[in-house]
Design an enzyme around this catalytic site. Sequence first.
Site, PDB file in Angstrom:
ATOM      1  N   CYS A  65      11.049  33.756  68.822  1.00  0.00           N
ATOM      2  CA  CYS A  65      10.954  32.229  68.691  1.00  0.00           C
ATOM      3  C   CYS A  65      12.270  31.572  69.039  1.00  0.00           C
ATOM      4  O   CYS A  65      13.248  32.549  69.803  1.00  0.00           O
ATOM      5  CB  CYS A  65      10.532  31.921  67.484  1.00  0.00           C
ATOM      6  N   ARG A 112       9.345  31.059  62.642  1.00  0.00           N
ATOM      7  CA  ARG A 112       8.255  31.473  63.308  1.00  0.00           C
ATOM      8  C   ARG A 112       8.038  33.082  63.378  1.00  0.00           C
ATOM      9  O   ARG A 112       7.171  33.591  62.992  1.00  0.00           O
ATOM     10  CB  ARG A 112       7.844  30.638  64.408  1.00  0.00           C
ATOM     11  N   ASP A 125       7.409  24.341  65.794  1.00  0.00           N
ATOM     12  CA  ASP A 125       8.554  24.667  65.112  1.00  0.00           C
ATOM     13  C   ASP A 125       8.375  23.912  63.918  1.00  0.00           C
ATOM     14  O   ASP A 125       8.379  22.439  64.035  1.00  0.00           O
ATOM     15  CB  ASP A 125       9.476  24.236  66.145  1.00  0.00           C
TER      16      ASP A 125
HETATM   17  P1  4NP Z   1      12.310  29.086  64.402  1.00  0.00           P
HETATM   18  O1  4NP Z   1      12.719  27.601  64.219  1.00  0.00           O
HETATM   19  O2  4NP Z   1      12.522  28.942  66.243  1.00  0.00           O
HETATM   20  O3  4NP Z   1      10.974  28.982  64.358  1.00  0.00           O
HETATM   21  O4  4NP Z   1      13.150  30.168  63.879  1.00  0.00           O
HETATM   22  C1  4NP Z   1      14.007  27.127  64.289  1.00  0.00           C
HETATM   23  C2  4NP Z   1      15.080  27.504  63.658  1.00  0.00           C
HETATM   24  C3  4NP Z   1      16.347  26.909  63.945  1.00  0.00           C
HETATM   25  C4  4NP Z   1      16.603  25.748  64.890  1.00  0.00           C
HETATM   26  C5  4NP Z   1      15.417  25.582  65.677  1.00  0.00           C
HETATM   27  C6  4NP Z   1      14.245  26.101  65.432  1.00  0.00           C
HETATM   28  N1  4NP Z   1      17.765  25.518  64.984  1.00  0.00           N
HETATM   29  O5  4NP Z   1      18.080  24.473  65.970  1.00  0.00           O
HETATM   30  O6  4NP Z   1      18.687  25.904  64.395  1.00  0.00           O
END
Ligand code: 4NP
Length: 164
Positions: free
Chosen positions: A7, A13, A125
Amino acid sequence: MRVLFVCLGNICRSPLAEGLFQEKVVAAGLGGAVEVDSAGTGGWHVGAPPDRRMTATAARRGTDLSQLKARQLVRHDLDDYDHVFVMDKANLHDTLALDPDGDHGTRVRLFREFDPEPGDYQVPDPYYGGPEGFDHVFDIADRTTDAILQRLAEVYGWDLASSS
Ligand code: 4NP
């Protein structure tokens, strides 16, 4: 056999997908045969545990993510893993950007291609949303990791019957 979930941040995720899939692989008696990991296309959270909201939702629903740590996807991963499942189309773009020759494209698939209820084929997300987003992602990841294990079992001839 190595399976990687990808991800953006590797704190919501993909660690959830890793935790669920790992648990199902072990329950199926395939723990010695299948290696599972996750990574993020972005590097902001490297070394951090999963988001505490994701860890709490998973724990409430029976999956332990507390030992996981974020890492960033590297080009070498596309050589090292047999199957790479990405959570959304931005992840697909960013992952394939590490493969300029296009040698590994067929091993990189959208995770929700295997979801029996695929919606728009992307895992939303949950990072900037409310708590219900984490349960929604859990529902998607739970049924999709089931479907992926079934599919890999068909392809590789694994007997899942012994797990029940
Ligand atoms: P992930 O969610 O891709 O599902 O781990 C996110 C976690 C952090 C960020 C974006 C999406 N971020 O911009 O820090």
